[in-house]
Motif scaffolding. Sequence first.
Motif, PDB file in Angstrom:
ATOM      1  N   LEU A 106       2.773 112.924   7.221  1.00 13.04           N
ATOM      2  CA  LEU A 106       1.538 113.067   7.925  1.00 13.04           C
ATOM      3  C   LEU A 106       1.065 112.465   8.914  1.00 13.04           C
ATOM      4  O   LEU A 106       1.633 111.195   8.880  1.00 13.04           O
ATOM      5  CB  LEU A 106       0.171 113.046   6.587  1.00 13.04           C
ATOM      6  CG  LEU A 106       0.471 114.184   5.581  1.00 13.04           C
ATOM      7  CD1 LEU A 106      -0.679 114.052   4.544  1.00 13.04           C
ATOM      8  CD2 LEU A 106       0.460 115.501   6.013  1.00 13.04           C
ATOM      9  N   ALA A 107       0.022 112.478   9.612  1.00 10.68           N
ATOM     10  CA  ALA A 107      -0.441 111.612  10.710  1.00 10.68           C
ATOM     11  C   ALA A 107      -1.948 111.581  10.316  1.00 10.68           C
ATOM     12  O   ALA A 107      -2.980 112.039  11.288  1.00 10.68           O
ATOM     13  CB  ALA A 107      -0.063 112.121  11.810  1.00 10.68           C
ATOM     14  N   CYS A 108      -2.722 111.046   9.315  1.00  9.61           N
ATOM     15  CA  CYS A 108      -3.868 111.200   8.967  1.00  9.61           C
ATOM     16  C   CYS A 108      -4.690 110.302  10.049  1.00  9.61           C
ATOM     17  O   CYS A 108      -4.459 109.479  10.523  1.00  9.61           O
ATOM     18  CB  CYS A 108      -4.261 110.609   7.531  1.00  9.61           C
ATOM     19  SG  CYS A 108      -3.155 111.286   6.610  1.00  9.61           S
ATOM     20  N   CYS A 111      -5.585 106.740   9.225  1.00 15.37           N
ATOM     21  CA  CYS A 111      -4.367 105.763   8.396  1.00 15.37           C
ATOM     22  C   CYS A 111      -4.587 104.512   8.853  1.00 15.37           C
ATOM     23  O   CYS A 111      -4.511 104.019   9.846  1.00 15.37           O
ATOM     24  CB  CYS A 111      -3.009 106.361   8.751  1.00 15.37           C
ATOM     25  SG  CYS A 111      -1.691 105.511   7.959  1.00 15.37           S
ATOM     26  N   SER A 115       0.621 105.166  10.315  1.00 12.22           N
ATOM     27  CA  SER A 115       1.847 105.993   9.935  1.00 12.22           C
ATOM     28  C   SER A 115       1.753 107.347  10.383  1.00 12.22           C
ATOM     29  O   SER A 115       0.668 107.857  10.437  1.00 12.22           O
ATOM     30  CB  SER A 115       1.885 105.964   8.349  1.00 12.22           C
ATOM     31  OG  SER A 115       2.499 104.895   7.829  1.00 12.22           O
ATOM     32  N   GLY A 148       3.307 103.309   1.469  1.00  9.40           N
ATOM     33  CA  GLY A 148       4.061 103.420   2.937  1.00  9.40           C
ATOM     34  C   GLY A 148       2.919 103.576   3.810  1.00  9.40           C
ATOM     35  O   GLY A 148       1.718 103.141   3.763  1.00  9.40           O
TER      36      GLY A 148
HETATM   37  S1  SF4 Z   1       0.519 106.621   4.925  1.00 11.89           S
HETATM   38 FE1  SF4 Z   1      -1.260 107.130   6.646  1.00 11.89          FE
HETATM   39  S2  SF4 Z   1      -0.379 109.161   7.389  1.00 11.89           S
HETATM   40 FE2  SF4 Z   1       0.670 109.106   5.431  1.00 11.89          FE
HETATM   41  S3  SF4 Z   1      -0.507 110.016   4.287  1.00 11.89           S
HETATM   42 FE3  SF4 Z   1      -1.129 107.803   3.924  1.00 11.89          FE
HETATM   43  S4  SF4 Z   1      -2.815 107.746   5.118  1.00 11.89           S
HETATM   44 FE4  SF4 Z   1      -1.723 109.740   5.762  1.00 11.89          FE
END
Ligand code: SF4
Length: 348
Positions: A106-108, A111, A115, A148
């Motif tokens: 994912l690319a929340c 984040c 990430s 992560g």
């Molecule tokens: S690491 Fe970051 S991009 Fe990945 S699920 Fe968690 S918040 Fe979303």
Amino acid sequence: MVSISVPAQPRSAESMAFSVVLDLIEGIGRVPTGRTVEVRLGEGDRDAALDIVSAWCASSGNEIVSIEGLTVTVLHGRSPDSLAGLDPGQLPGSRVWVYTNFDCNLACDYCCVRSSPKAERRAIGVDRLKQIAGEAAAAGVGELILTGGEPFLLNDIDVLVNSCTEKLPTTLLTNGMLFRGARLERLRRMDRSRVILQISVDSATPAVHDSHRGSGSWAKAIAGIRIAHEEGFRVKVAATLPADQMHELEPFHDFLDTIGIAREDQVIRALAHRGVADSGIELTVDSLIPEVTITADGVYWHPVAADHDDQFVTRDIFPLADAIAEITRRFVAHRRAADSIAEWFPCA
Ligand code: SF4
């Protein structure tokens, strides 16, 4: 800090320790309470000399705060007051966080460590994680928390987790979206009695969660919770909410109840202004109780800022006990500084 060197000439441990203690007495007398004095031991029987220096510190009301090679740093006074008021579980080193990797499926948009599928992996690796787990257990750490990135992107995540659970209870953070095929088999190889899965869900319905994490991600996370439960794992849910939505908690708790998440396993926190988040609460080393956090790049103050230079502590992960001691030392120094400001302001 006052720094004192003892000539590196061969002599007995008692003679060396006597000389160091004399220097300490002089050095401590020159600094106020709360400041440190650094003394350097000479060559010889270092351990026996340290025993004598430790005994002097214990009897004189001072405290050794770090030992690096032949260099001993002594605090004028004791630090326990600076850690008073913390729950045992909040003391630095009571639990240790490890970033297994930084890439994610994912690319929340909030984040905290930036990430995404494009992020460099920066994997901690099995060998380092085994050493971390072993040294953590020896140092009295009570729990490891793996995060992560998305740990289930790693083909050896089962090996990584099992190397931790052999030593300590372990919580594994995941977005819960990848429990199928070979990745489900890796989940099945983990020790259910020693692993807790913590899965991210931000809302009771898809709209809010998907608006930050991507279309369809809510449904997959909920399915992941169901699979984890069917496989016999305890599941915690962690939710990230903007500060202005923190009052709408009860309906969300009710929803988590319906999907079988115990109240003590419902972790709801405010959005932090870190990583790619464009808003949220500001968290700095002055405002955060540290949680020792290890990444492939070194040791950080807190997991919420494990990709930010302002919370970088040291590149040296090992010995882990030294990293924990260094974070404790800095935390005590911050609290003492805050205390001294608090005492000083009313008089200005
Ligand atoms: S690491 Fe970051 S991009 Fe990945 S699920 Fe968690 S918040 Fe979303």
